[in-house]
Design a protein around this motif. Sequence first.
Motif, PDB file in Angstrom:
ATOM      1  N   GLN A  79     -25.816   8.379  44.894  1.00  0.00           N
ATOM      2  CA  GLN A  79     -25.533   6.945  44.823  1.00  0.00           C
ATOM      3  C   GLN A  79     -25.746   6.413  43.410  1.00  0.00           C
ATOM      4  N   SER A  80     -26.774   6.883  42.749  1.00  0.00           N
ATOM      5  CA  SER A  80     -27.042   6.443  41.381  1.00  0.00           C
ATOM      6  C   SER A  80     -25.929   6.881  40.437  1.00  0.00           C
ATOM      7  N   LEU A  81     -25.451   8.099  40.621  1.00  0.00           N
ATOM      8  CA  LEU A  81     -24.365   8.600  39.778  1.00  0.00           C
ATOM      9  C   LEU A  81     -23.068   7.833  40.002  1.00  0.00           C
ATOM     10  N   ALA A  82     -22.869   7.319  41.214  1.00  0.00           N
ATOM     11  CA  ALA A  82     -21.667   6.535  41.488  1.00  0.00           C
ATOM     12  C   ALA A  82     -21.645   5.247  40.671  1.00  0.00           C
ATOM     13  N   ALA A  83     -22.812   4.731  40.326  1.00  0.00           N
ATOM     14  CA  ALA A  83     -22.896   3.487  39.552  1.00  0.00           C
ATOM     15  C   ALA A  83     -23.065   3.730  38.059  1.00  0.00           C
ATOM     16  N   ALA A  84     -23.205   4.981  37.650  1.00  0.00           N
ATOM     17  CA  ALA A  84     -23.582   5.289  36.271  1.00  0.00           C
ATOM     18  C   ALA A  84     -22.388   5.455  35.343  1.00  0.00           C
ATOM     19  N   ASP A  85     -22.615   5.055  34.084  1.00  0.00           N
ATOM     20  CA  ASP A  85     -21.662   5.321  33.006  1.00  0.00           C
ATOM     21  C   ASP A  85     -21.997   6.636  32.312  1.00  0.00           C
ATOM     22  N   ALA A  86     -23.246   7.072  32.421  1.00  0.00           N
ATOM     23  CA  ALA A  86     -23.701   8.303  31.784  1.00  0.00           C
ATOM     24  C   ALA A  86     -24.947   8.803  32.505  1.00  0.00           C
ATOM     25  N   ALA A  87     -25.277  10.067  32.264  1.00  0.00           N
ATOM     26  CA  ALA A  87     -26.450  10.670  32.904  1.00  0.00           C
ATOM     27  C   ALA A  87     -27.308  11.373  31.862  1.00  0.00           C
ATOM     28  N   VAL A  88     -28.607  11.397  32.140  1.00  0.00           N
ATOM     29  CA  VAL A  88     -29.563  12.146  31.329  1.00  0.00           C
ATOM     30  C   VAL A  88     -30.219  13.145  32.274  1.00  0.00           C
ATOM     31  N   LEU A  89     -30.045  14.437  32.008  1.00  0.00           N
ATOM     32  CA  LEU A  89     -30.685  15.482  32.802  1.00  0.00           C
ATOM     33  C   LEU A  89     -31.968  15.890  32.089  1.00  0.00           C
ATOM     34  N   VAL A  90     -33.091  15.725  32.767  1.00  0.00           N
ATOM     35  CA  VAL A  90     -34.391  16.049  32.187  1.00  0.00           C
ATOM     36  C   VAL A  90     -34.837  17.413  32.708  1.00  0.00           C
ATOM     37  N   LEU A  91     -35.159  18.326  31.781  1.00  0.00           N
ATOM     38  CA  LEU A  91     -35.659  19.654  32.119  1.00  0.00           C
ATOM     39  C   LEU A  91     -37.032  19.840  31.496  1.00  0.00           C
ATOM     40  N   SER A  92     -37.888  20.548  32.190  1.00  0.00           N
ATOM     41  CA  SER A  92     -39.198  20.883  31.657  1.00  0.00           C
ATOM     42  C   SER A  92     -39.076  22.156  30.822  1.00  0.00           C
ATOM     43  N   ARG A 121     -24.328  -1.136  30.073  1.00  0.00           N
ATOM     44  CA  ARG A 121     -24.213   0.293  30.362  1.00  0.00           C
ATOM     45  C   ARG A 121     -25.233   0.672  31.434  1.00  0.00           C
ATOM     46  N   ASN A 122     -24.825   1.519  32.366  1.00  0.00           N
ATOM     47  CA  ASN A 122     -25.700   2.053  33.407  1.00  0.00           C
ATOM     48  C   ASN A 122     -25.945   3.527  33.117  1.00  0.00           C
ATOM     49  N   VAL A 123     -27.201   3.892  32.938  1.00  0.00           N
ATOM     50  CA  VAL A 123     -27.560   5.278  32.625  1.00  0.00           C
ATOM     51  C   VAL A 123     -28.526   5.761  33.690  1.00  0.00           C
ATOM     52  N   VAL A 124     -28.189   6.878  34.340  1.00  0.00           N
ATOM     53  CA  VAL A 124     -29.054   7.445  35.372  1.00  0.00           C
ATOM     54  C   VAL A 124     -29.811   8.637  34.794  1.00  0.00           C
ATOM     55  N   VAL A 125     -31.103   8.725  35.126  1.00  0.00           N
ATOM     56  CA  VAL A 125     -31.955   9.826  34.669  1.00  0.00           C
ATOM     57  C   VAL A 125     -32.224  10.713  35.882  1.00  0.00           C
ATOM     58  N   VAL A 126     -31.781  11.985  35.789  1.00  0.00           N
ATOM     59  CA  VAL A 126     -31.879  12.920  36.916  1.00  0.00           C
ATOM     60  C   VAL A 126     -32.614  14.184  36.481  1.00  0.00           C
ATOM     61  N   GLY A 127     -33.001  14.991  37.461  1.00  0.00           N
ATOM     62  CA  GLY A 127     -33.676  16.258  37.186  1.00  0.00           C
ATOM     63  C   GLY A 127     -34.580  16.613  38.351  1.00  0.00           C
ATOM     64  N   HIS A 128     -35.332  17.681  38.187  1.00  0.00           N
ATOM     65  CA  HIS A 128     -36.251  18.133  39.217  1.00  0.00           C
ATOM     66  C   HIS A 128     -37.504  17.253  39.226  1.00  0.00           C
ATOM     67  N   SER A 129     -38.194  17.236  40.343  1.00  0.00           N
ATOM     68  CA  SER A 129     -39.409  16.445  40.474  1.00  0.00           C
ATOM     69  C   SER A 129     -40.492  16.959  39.518  1.00  0.00           C
ATOM     70  N   HIS A 130     -41.248  16.057  38.986  1.00  0.00           N
ATOM     71  CA  HIS A 130     -42.374  16.327  38.076  1.00  0.00           C
ATOM     72  C   HIS A 130     -41.940  16.898  36.732  1.00  0.00           C
ATOM     73  N   ASP A 131     -40.684  16.679  36.344  1.00  0.00           N
ATOM     74  CA  ASP A 131     -40.246  17.104  35.013  1.00  0.00           C
ATOM     75  C   ASP A 131     -40.361  15.982  33.986  1.00  0.00           C
ATOM     76  N   GLY A 132     -40.781  14.781  34.427  1.00  0.00           N
ATOM     77  CA  GLY A 132     -41.037  13.688  33.492  1.00  0.00           C
ATOM     78  C   GLY A 132     -39.952  12.634  33.419  1.00  0.00           C
ATOM     79  N   LYS A 133     -39.129  12.521  34.449  1.00  0.00           N
ATOM     80  CA  LYS A 133     -38.045  11.526  34.441  1.00  0.00           C
ATOM     81  C   LYS A 133     -38.578  10.102  34.378  1.00  0.00           C
ATOM     82  N   THR A 134     -39.517   9.777  35.242  1.00  0.00           N
ATOM     83  CA  THR A 134     -40.043   8.416  35.290  1.00  0.00           C
ATOM     84  C   THR A 134     -40.801   8.079  34.011  1.00  0.00           C
TER      85      THR A 134
END
Length: 186
Positions: A138-151, A55-68
Amino acid sequence: VTATTCVPHAGSASRPRMNSERCRNAARTAQMYTARGPAATRYHGRPMPAPERIRNVVVVGHSHDGKTTLCEALLHTAGSTQRMGSTDQGTSIFDYEPEEQRRSISINAAVAHAEWNGTRVNIIDAPGFQDFAGEVAQSLAAADAAVLVLSANGTVPVGAELAWELVRAAEVPAIVVVNKMDKENA
């Protein structure tokens, strides 16, 4: 760059000799990626999971919201790392470029994998600044699912809105993670 054609010569019909070391290497590589090749079922010495177990899961959101940091925690929890890396200290697996470490932000999408319940999960950490929205797409094109991180600071930043629009356009299933709940005024 010049293309080289590998032509068999002066060998038997069942096992022709190749005309250069480059051709022999190309033949070995081709064998590795066929279903009958010995390396087709191995990955770093371990059995390669079947495609339906990846499974490919992409983690997205605004900068400095804690994705990494979330990605680092997922890897550590799954047992893929001995300790969690830190973006502030420059020890994150995902922020490996010197410029990313200097700025403490993600510039490129980065991938690491973890094993969870017999499934290989490829975690894609996408950058959060709008300047790098192409990396998110590009990451979403390869992803099976996404995680949106919000502060949890009370507002939804523009980068998160853009990421959500890209997730909806890519039509991948998504979950929302509210991060930084321990901060004051969350």
